[in-house]
Design an enzyme around this catalytic site. Structure first.
Site, PDB file in Angstrom:
ATOM      1  N   HIS A  35       6.660 -18.478 -30.324  1.00  0.00           N
ATOM      2  CA  HIS A  35       6.368 -18.141 -28.918  1.00  0.00           C
ATOM      3  C   HIS A  35       7.648 -17.943 -28.109  1.00  0.00           C
ATOM      4  O   HIS A  35       8.720 -18.406 -28.495  1.00  0.00           O
ATOM      5  CB  HIS A  35       5.478 -19.185 -28.244  1.00  0.00           C
TER       6      HIS A  35
ATOM      7  N   HIS B 158      12.676 -20.729 -23.183  1.00  0.00           N
ATOM      8  CA  HIS B 158      13.101 -20.943 -24.576  1.00  0.00           C
ATOM      9  C   HIS B 158      12.351 -19.997 -25.511  1.00  0.00           C
ATOM     10  O   HIS B 158      11.356 -19.389 -25.118  1.00  0.00           O
ATOM     11  CB  HIS B 158      12.910 -22.400 -25.018  1.00  0.00           C
TER      12      HIS B 158
ATOM     13  N   GLU C 107      13.630 -23.723 -29.722  1.00  0.00           N
ATOM     14  CA  GLU C 107      12.666 -24.713 -30.230  1.00  0.00           C
ATOM     15  C   GLU C 107      12.329 -24.354 -31.663  1.00  0.00           C
ATOM     16  O   GLU C 107      12.196 -23.159 -31.992  1.00  0.00           O
ATOM     17  CB  GLU C 107      11.394 -24.696 -29.373  1.00  0.00           C
TER      18      GLU C 107
END
Ligand SMILES: CC[C@H](C(=O)O)C(=O)SCCNC(=O)CCNC(=O)[C@H](O)C(C)(C)COP(=O)(O)OP(=O)(O)OC[C@H]1O[C@@H](n2cnc3c(N)ncnc32)[C@H](O)[C@@H]1OP(=O)(O)O
Ligand SMILES: [Co+2]
Length: 134
Positions: free
Chosen positions: A7, A79, A130
């Site tokens: 994502h 992020h 992440e």
């Protein structure tokens, strides 16, 4: 090491407003708001054919998103999340290369119920990374 882009996360001040923009202006399939107090965020996921958008709103005191929004009041890309097969092996390899793994290095459970870790933006081209084990 990294696989799919799981994502792209966008920090917003007003999750409902941002969700409506994606739904009404962009015709996106917007999911429900999910409170994630252990991460200091409320999230909405938007499923795309090839990845997801994660809208993030600060939740509670000391949210990492609140500090980001102080610098970027209109919001912005917060992020990117890449998938890894083995988050511990990835963490240990990255640490051996001198990369900063955030927190105490112990994976937390993310919004998808999977272990996640974060890597310092200063070590990855100014972008908070992440990792999510899939
Ligand atoms: C439910 C979980 C969900 C999921 O997908 O499953 C999530 O994604 S939860 C997302 C929210 N959680 C986190 O962001 C955890 C990791 N973040 C952190 O540990 C901090 O936010 C950190 C370390 C990135 C920054 O915290 P700090 O208090 O040090 O803030 P500063 O403003 O002092 O930042 C230092 C330095 O880094 C730059 N910075 C900060 N955030 C970002 C960012 N998102 N992208 C790029 N750069 C960032 C900031 O501008 C400072 O740079 P400087 O040049 O020194 O001004
Ligand atoms: Co995320």
């Amino acid at each position: 090491m990294i696989g799919r882009l799981n994502h792209v996360a966008i920090a917003v001040k007003d999750l409902a407003k941002a969700s409506a923009v994606y739904k009404n202006a962009l015709g996106a399939n917007v999911g429900p708001a999910l409170a994630q107090p252990e991460h200091g965020v409320t999230v909405v996921f938007i499923e795309l054919p090839n990845t997801k958008i994660e809208l993030l709103e600060p939740l509670g005191e000391g949210s990492p998103i609140a500090k980001f929004l102080e610098k970027s009041p209109d919001g912005g890309i917060h992020h990117v999340c890449y998938e890894v097969d083995d988050i511990i092996a990835a963490r240990d390899q990255l640490k051996s290369q001198g990369a900063r793994v955030l927190g105490d290095g112990t994976p937390k459970i993310g919004a998808h119920g999977k272990p996640v870790l974060f890597l310092h933006p200063k070590d990855f081209c100014g972008t908070l990374v992440e990792l999510e084990q899939v």
